[in-house]
Design a protein around this motif. Structure first.
Motif, PDB file in Angstrom:
ATOM      1  N   THR A 174      -8.836  -1.268  -0.340  1.00 50.52           N
ATOM      2  CA  THR A 174      -8.956  -0.097  -1.206  1.00 50.52           C
ATOM      3  C   THR A 174     -10.068   0.839  -0.738  1.00 50.52           C
ATOM      4  O   THR A 174     -10.961   0.422   0.009  1.00 50.52           O
ATOM      5  CB  THR A 174      -9.234  -0.541  -2.655  1.00 50.52           C
ATOM      6  OG1 THR A 174      -9.382   0.615  -3.497  1.00 50.52           O
ATOM      7  CG2 THR A 174     -10.494  -1.383  -2.727  1.00 50.52           C
ATOM      8  N   ASP A 223      -3.355  -3.057  -2.000  1.00 54.75           N
ATOM      9  CA  ASP A 223      -4.062  -1.851  -2.401  1.00 54.75           C
ATOM     10  C   ASP A 223      -4.232  -1.866  -3.929  1.00 54.75           C
ATOM     11  O   ASP A 223      -3.496  -2.555  -4.640  1.00 54.75           O
ATOM     12  CB  ASP A 223      -3.268  -0.618  -1.964  1.00 54.75           C
ATOM     13  CG  ASP A 223      -4.028   0.685  -2.168  1.00 54.75           C
ATOM     14  OD1 ASP A 223      -5.270   0.643  -2.278  1.00 54.75           O
ATOM     15  OD2 ASP A 223      -3.373   1.739  -2.222  1.00 54.75           O
ATOM     16  N   ASP A 283       0.859  -1.185   0.000  1.00 54.90           N
ATOM     17  CA  ASP A 283       0.000   0.000   0.000  1.00 54.90           C
ATOM     18  C   ASP A 283       0.892   1.232   0.000  1.00 54.90           C
ATOM     19  O   ASP A 283       1.871   1.297   0.755  1.00 54.90           O
ATOM     20  CB  ASP A 283      -0.907  -0.006   1.241  1.00 54.90           C
ATOM     21  CG  ASP A 283      -2.103   0.931   1.101  1.00 54.90           C
ATOM     22  OD1 ASP A 283      -1.880   2.110   0.763  1.00 54.90           O
ATOM     23  OD2 ASP A 283      -3.227   0.476   1.338  1.00 54.90           O
TER      24      ASP A 283
END
Length: 236
Positions: A79, A54, A8
């Motif tokens: 997300t 992500d 991420d």
């Protein structure tokens, strides 16, 4: 232990997931990466069971990264964007967590991982044989391939819009099918619809209340319109 990594580009998002992972005894955190390129370098020489991924990241999105992996681990997307949910299930993602991710939602997702992992107390070899009048398996279509699924290995089936997630003892399969059509393929003496979004295999139920069904540590809600029938069947 289930090993995992976090990918991420947002430091706060990585930190939150790391804390959630630390709070779950059966998860082992192997590392966190701010982009897919760094994660790709790690996976070239290391293996993990689960990838918390992500989607919207610079240079390479999470979806493109997943497509680039020849042997991808189990993926749980993390997300802030709802619009990628259908595509994620087409890619056989285990789950799709929307930010901000609460610990309760996180734990539900990873508990399903643990349920799907065979343990000595529930080996595949202990699955009872099918009765002569019941089919032993069905075939489900994923892309252009028809895959054989042993009915007694199915723990529960989850509906997400036009898709179904078939959770078995060893894996989760995602198919494009409506739950109302799919249940017609299943024998009534084995499977029970307990909610508009859930079907369970009776043999895998470990406990129940007026509100939910338990399969190991997993809790599945009982829908109001199904409650009377479900309780009657289980008590009978």
């Amino acid at each position: 232990m289930i090993s995992c990594i976090v990918v991420d580009d947002e430091p706060l998002a990585r930190s939150l997931l790391e804390q959630h992972i630390a709070d779950v005894p059966f998860l082992e955190h192997k590392g966190s990466f701010k982009n897919a390129l760094l994660a790709s370098h790690f996976l070239a020489t290391n293996t993990v069971d689960v990838l918390f991924l992500d989607i919207q990241m610079p240079k390479l999105t999470g979806i493109d990264f997943l497509k680039s992996l020849s042997q991808a681990p189990t993926v749980i997307f993390t997300t802030a964007y709802r619009e990628y949910a259908v595509e994620s299930y087409e890619l056989q993602a285990h789950d799709y967590l929307l930010k901000p991710i609460t610990f309760e939602r996180f734990f539900t997702a990873v508990s399903r991982l643990k349920v799907a992992t065979p343990t000595p107390s529930l080996p595949i070899t202990t699955i009872p044989p099918e009765t002569p009048t019941s089919p032993a398996h069905i075939f489900v279509q994923i892309n252009k391939k028809h895959i054989k699924v042993i009915l007694s290995s199915i723990q529960y089936i989850e509906s997400i819009k036009d898709y179904l997630k078939i959770h078995t003892l060893t894996e989760t399969l995602v198919i494009k099918e409506r739950i109302s059509h799919f249940i017609e393929q299943l024998p009534n003496d084995q499977f029970l619809r307990v909610h508009r979004s859930y079907i369970v295999h009776r043999d895998h139920i470990t406990a129940f209340t007026q509100q939910d069904i338990e399969i190991g540590r997993l809790e599945i809600p009982i829908g109001g319109k199904y409650k009377e029938h479900v309780i009657s069947v289980l008590k009978g």
